[in-house]
Design an enzyme around this catalytic site. Structure first.
Site, PDB file in Angstrom:
ATOM      1  N   TYR A   1       0.833  -1.208   0.000  1.00  0.00           N
ATOM      2  CA  TYR A   1       0.000   0.000   0.000  1.00  0.00           C
ATOM      3  C   TYR A   1       0.864   1.255   0.000  1.00  0.00           C
ATOM      4  CZ  TYR A   1      -3.528   3.417   1.331  1.00  0.00           C
ATOM      5  OH  TYR A   1      -4.351   4.525   1.353  1.00  0.00           O
ATOM      6  N   HIS A   2       1.938   1.243   0.753  1.00  0.00           N
ATOM      7  CA  HIS A   2       2.784   2.434   0.861  1.00  0.00           C
ATOM      8  C   HIS A   2       3.887   2.487  -0.195  1.00  0.00           C
ATOM      9  CE1 HIS A   2       0.952   4.007   4.512  1.00  0.00           C
ATOM     10  NE2 HIS A   2       0.960   2.794   5.022  1.00  0.00           N
TER      11      HIS A   2
END
Length: 390
Positions: free
Chosen positions: A294-295
């Site tokens: 996600y990051h």
């Protein structure tokens, strides 16, 4: 709730090599004054009591140890009289407290642990007799014969497993994760079918949830039943206990669905992060495939998915809309056990990009013309597996 004597008898049957049951006759119980000759046993149970066949000698006798209720043990005798063609249990000892005239009609259960050790039980109330017979899957006309542990019905095995779990607890209530894990373990032991976690995750989720609720209620009865039966000295005492019970119920329900979903994902080989941190310390319940992905700006956004888990979502579904900024323009999935939401709310969810994930049997409770918007859990699992290339 199953009676203690019935539970003990059922438990002994499940743990024994063989078992037998019969209704005590007037002669057995001493009502006719003849019970000193012992309890008459059907010859169908001969192989449970003797190693050699009945009739091999004029009189067969064998001494064994029998454990009776209230921790009583006797050195009793199995006796077969060929001349009378009778098989009996004899020698109960002086002042034997059982086999009273008022026990006529009681259900006698005998179980065999090994060649020299047996256990006996007396079920005297209609309720406990029915509970035992139901657990064995037999009718009153099918007694006076051998019964097998394999005959024990799943519901009775479930009650026994729950009782064992509660007896082994070292705390009043286990943590929600331990409770959910115990429910899954009990269900697996009683009902088996491990492949359902892959072939029918919707059914498995419902079954686990039902089992956990049954387990939780059983612990409540064990912890609070006596206090509630005694009553309360004041309204304040009543309110304090009621609040404690209700708060624990709310706390358990809030995490239960998450724990079972995690087990479903694990069983299907899905990569995910539970309570992963997104922007501003927000924490969606599940992020696929991971928090690191996600990051990672290089990871394709279209392969990221968030899933919220809420047992009921009628008034709280809006909380999931902004749990992941990177997915603001992507569908937000929400798994719930709620059965039915109004058409207006479903339209609001669609407008906000929220897709409901509901166990397949529950989908029929939603507005018919909007059911095609809802995903089953199986469909969601397949979708994630395809995204992750599994």
């Amino acid at each position: 709730m199953m009676g203690e004597s019935a539970l003990q008898a059922i438990q002994s049957v499940t743990a024994s090599q063989q078992a037998y049951c019969k209704f005590l006759s007037a002669n057995d119980s001493g009502e006719t004054g003849g019970h000193q000759r012992g309890i008459l046993i059907s010859k169908l149970a001969g192989g449970m009591l003797f190693r050699q066949p009945l009739g091999a000698e004029n009189i067969l006798k064998r001494t064994v140890q029998i454990s009776w209720p209230d921790s009583l043990r006797t050195e009793s005798c199995f006796t077969y009289y060929r001349s009378k063609n009778e098989l009996r249990i004899t020698k109960f000892g002086r002042d034997f407290p059982f086999l009273r005239p008022d026990q006529t009609g009681a259900l006698f259960v005998l179980t065999k642990q090994d060649e020299d050790h047996y256990s006996a039980f007396f079920l005297e109330t209609e309720e406990e007799i029915e509970q035992f017979l139901d657990a064995m899957g037999i009718s009153p006309t099918e007694t006076n014969r051998l019964i097998q542990a394999a005959q024990v019905q799943p519901e009775a095995r479930e009650a026994l497993a729950i009782q064992h779990f509660i007896a082994a607890l070292s705390v009043d209530f286990p943590a929600s994760e331990a409770m959910a894990a115990a429910a899954r373990e009990i269900h697996s032991r009683v009902y088996q079918q491990p492949s359902l976690i892959r072939t029918n995750p919707d059914r498995r989720l419902i079954e686990w949830t039902r089992m956990e609720y049954a387990l939780f209620r059983a612990i409540e009865r064990a912890r609070y039943g006596e206090a509630i039966s005694r009553g309360f000295a004041s309204v304040d005492d009543f309110v304090a206990m009621a609040n404690m019970v209700l708060n624990r119920r709310k706390s358990r329900a809030g995490k239960s669905l998450e724990h079972h979903l995690a087990a479903i994902f694990d069983g299907n080989g899905i990569a995910y992060a539970a309570q992963a941190v997104t922007e501003g310390n927000k924490r969606p319940d599940f992020l696929f495939p991971s928090q690191a992905a996600y990051h990672d700006p290089a990871f394709p956004t279209e392969r990221l998915v968030s899933l919220a888990a809420k047992t009921t979502c009628k008034d709280r579904w809006r909380q999931v809309i902004n749990e992941a900024d990177r997915l603001r323009n992507r569908p937000k999935f929400l798994c719930t056990l709620q059965q039915g939401i109004s058409p207006a709310q479903m339209d609001e969810m669609r407008d906000e990009g929220v897709i409901l994930v509901v166990p397949q049997p529950y989908i029929s409770a939603f507005p018919r013309d909007r059911q095609d918007r809802i995903w089953s859990l199986a469909a969601f699992v397949r979708y994630i597996q395809e995204l992750e290339g599994r």
